[in-house]
Design a protein around this motif. Structure first.
Motif, PDB file in Angstrom:
ATOM      1  N   LEU A   1      -4.428   5.623   3.130  1.00  0.00           N
ATOM      2  CA  LEU A   1      -3.856   7.114   3.859  1.00  0.00           C
ATOM      3  C   LEU A   1      -4.086   7.214   5.074  1.00  0.00           C
TER       4      LEU A   1
ATOM      5  N   ALA B   1      -6.948  10.030  -1.526  1.00  0.00           N
ATOM      6  CA  ALA B   1      -6.629   8.769  -2.252  1.00  0.00           C
ATOM      7  C   ALA B   1      -7.190   8.803  -3.622  1.00  0.00           C
TER       8      ALA B   1
ATOM      9  N   ALA C   1      -2.428  11.276  -5.791  1.00  0.00           N
ATOM     10  CA  ALA C   1      -2.926  10.307  -6.133  1.00  0.00           C
ATOM     11  C   ALA C   1      -3.730  10.467  -7.336  1.00  0.00           C
TER      12      ALA C   1
ATOM     13  N   PHE D   1      -3.884   2.904  -2.285  1.00  0.00           N
ATOM     14  CA  PHE D   1      -3.416   3.822  -1.324  1.00  0.00           C
ATOM     15  C   PHE D   1      -4.526   3.410   0.222  1.00  0.00           C
TER      16      PHE D   1
ATOM     17  N   GLU E   1      -8.879   6.672   3.030  1.00  0.00           N
ATOM     18  CA  GLU E   1      -8.081   7.768   3.455  1.00  0.00           C
ATOM     19  C   GLU E   1      -8.785   8.316   4.945  1.00  0.00           C
TER      20      GLU E   1
ATOM     21  N   ASN F   1       0.792  -1.385   0.120  1.00  0.00           N
ATOM     22  CA  ASN F   1       0.015  -0.028  -0.036  1.00  0.00           C
ATOM     23  C   ASN F   1       0.797   1.339  -0.078  1.00  0.00           C
ATOM     24  N   ILE F   2       0.411   2.315  -0.589  1.00  0.00           N
ATOM     25  CA  ILE F   2       1.012   3.432  -0.515  1.00  0.00           C
ATOM     26  C   ILE F   2       0.492   4.321   0.471  1.00  0.00           C
TER      27      ILE F   2
END
Length: 392
Positions: A373, A386, A346, A371, A392, A149-150
Motif C-alpha cells: 500500500l 496493511a 486488510a 499488501f 504500507e 499484490n493488493i
C-alpha cells in the motif's frame, strides 16, 4: 421484444466471460458437475508454476527497472461489468485513469468473475485488475507469495443471499439448489462458509446438504425466473435484479455478518479490490502510481457526485462495456448497498482466508506480503493499514 433496459450487460451477445486467448464459453447447465473437482484442484493446488513464470526475471533486472521508473508502454487493466466495480467503470469512462497514465496506453478487458481474471493476470494477458478478495488470496497462496499484490480497495458491501419467497430461514435450505458467480470467487466462498456456520455440508462438486452451482450471473437470473434455482449469493447489481425483477427476497445481507471487530468499520467487508502483477509493479512503479491516482479520483468522484449523476455515468459505462444499461430502480438499490473506498480493509483477510479453507477452495497459508500500500499512501497522503500483512 423486451425493452433494452430490461437486459443487463451480461445478457448481451459477446459479453460472457472473457479469458484472453480463448473463445467465450457457454455457461455450465445447472446440475452439471463434470470437471468441477478438477477445477478446485487447480484452485487449491496448482497454478503456482504459471504465476512464477510470469514473475520470473532476475532481482537485479527488476531492481534496475524500478530505479529507472520508466513508465510502461501499455497498461492492460481488467474489471467486471458489476456496480461493485464502479471505480473501474467510472475511472475508465470519465478518463481519470487514462489522464493520469499520460503516454502509457490503457487497454481494458471485461470479466464476469474473479478466477477468470486471475487466470488472465497470471498468464500475462493483463497487468492489473479489479477483483474480489478471495481469488486474489488464492493466487497469492498458490504462488507462494510471488504472483500479485493488493494495492488498494475499491468497494465494500453489496453482496446478498437472495432466495425464493417461501424460504424464511436457514433451516429451509436443506436439499435446495443455490448459485454463486464462480467456484472459488468471493461470493462463492462467502456462501459456502455461511452454510457451514449453519451446520450444512457442501462440496465443490455441487453435492452436499445444499447444492451449489457456480453459474454466470446473467444465467442465474434466468434460471431463478424459470424456477430452477432456489437462490443465489450475488454481488450488485445482480442481487437487486433478482429482488426487483424476479421476486426474490433477501435471506442474508452479508454486511450483517461483519461487526467491525476486524476492520473497525461495522458492516463493511471487501467486495472489490485493485491488484497488480508483482513483476509489472517492480518494473513500472510510476505506472502503478499513476493507476492509483486515477483510481483515487474515481472513488472520490463516486463519494461526492449526486446520486443521479452516479447512476447516469455508471449506466453509460455499463452500456459502453457490454451494450446495455440497468433499470433505474436496480441501480439505485445497488448503489445504496455499496461503500466506495480505497481502503482494502486488510484486517478482514485472515477471516477471508479461513473462509476459503472452510469452503474447500484454498489452503491455509501465510498472507504476509499480500499488501503493498506504499503507492496508495503516497498518492492519497493517507495511512491505509496493511494490518501487518505487507508494506504500507
Amino acid at each position: 421484444m423486451a425493452n433494452q433496459q430490461d437486459k443487463s450487460p451480461e445478457d448481451q451477445h459477446g459479453s460472457t466471460r472473457i479469458v484472453a486467448g480463448q473463445p467465450a464459453k457457454p455457461t455450465r447447465p445447472v446440475g452439471l458437475k463434470i470437471g468441477i473437482a478438477a477445477a478446485v484442484l487447480a484452485l487449491i493446488g496448482g497454478g503456482a508454476a504459471v504465476a512464477s513464470a510470469v514473475n520470473s526475471g532476475t532481482p537485479a533486472a527488476s531492481q534496475e527497472a524500478a530505479q529507472s521508473g520508466n513508465p510502461a508502454a501499455e497498461l492492460k487493466l481488467g474489471y467486471f461489468g458489476n456496480v461493485t466495480h464502479a471505480p473501474a467503470l467510472v475511472g475508465v469512462s470519465k478518463g481519470f485513469i487514462k489522464d493520469e497514465l499520460g503516454s502509457t496506453k490503457l487497454s481494458t478487458q471485461v470479466f464476469n468473475a474473479g478466477p477468470a481474471a486471475i487466470e488472465a493476470l497470471n498468464a500475462g494477458a493483463i497487468d492489473a485488475t479489479y477483483i474480489g478478495p478471495n481469488p486474489a488470496i488464492n493466487s497469492f497462496v498458490k504462488s507462494q507469495g510471488q504472483s500479485i499484490n493488493i494495492i488498494a480497495g475499491a468497494a465494500a458491501g453489496g453482496a446478498q443471499l437472495v432466495v425464493k419467497p417461501e424460504i424464511t430461514s436457514a433451516a429451509d435450505l436443506r436439499g435446495r439448489t443455490l448459485a454463486s458467480p464462480q467456484l472459488g470467487g468471493t461470493q462463492d466462498v462467502a456462501l459456502r462458509a455461511w452454510l457451514s456456520s449453519q451446520g450444512y455440508k457442501t462440496s465443490v462438486d455441487g453435492s452436499g446438504d445444499v447444492a451449489i452451482n457456480p453459474t454466470e450471473n446473467a444465467q442465474t437470473l434466468k434460471l431463478f425466473q424459470d424456477g430452477k434455482l432456489d437462490g443465489a449469493w450475488l454481488p450488485e447489481p445482480w442481487a437487486s435484479r433478482l429482488v426487483l425483477n424476479a421476486g426474490a427476497k433477501v435471506l442474508v445481507d452479508e454486511k450483517d455478518l461483519w461487526d467491525g471487530s476486524l476492520s473497525g468499520k461495522p458492516g463493511e467487508f471487501p467486495t472489490t479490490i485493485l491488484i497488480v502483477n508483482q513483476k509489472f509493479a517492480a518494473e513500472h512503479p510510476d505506472t502503478v502510481k499513476a493507476l492509483l491516482k486515477g483510481h483515487a479520483k474515481s472513488v472520490e468522484w463516486l463519494n461526492s457526485a449526486p446520486a443521479g449523476d452516479k447512476a447516469t455515468v455508471i449506466n453509460a459505462a455499463l452500456k459502453e462495456a457490454a451494450g446495455a444499461e440497468l433499470k433505474a430502480d436496480v441501480i439505485d438499490r445497488s448503489l445504496k448497498n455499496i461503500v466506495f473506498t480505497v481502503d482494502p480493509l486488510a484486517g478482514t483477510y485472515q477471516k477471508l482466508l479461513a473462509d476459503g479453507v472452510t469452503a474447500g477452495t484454498t489452503k491455509q497459508a501465510d498472507l504476509n506480503g499480500i499488501f503493498d500500500l506504499r503507492a496508495l499512501n503516497s498518492v492519497s497522503n493517507g495511512k491505509t493499514s496493511a494490518a501487518g500483512l505487507g508494506k504500507e
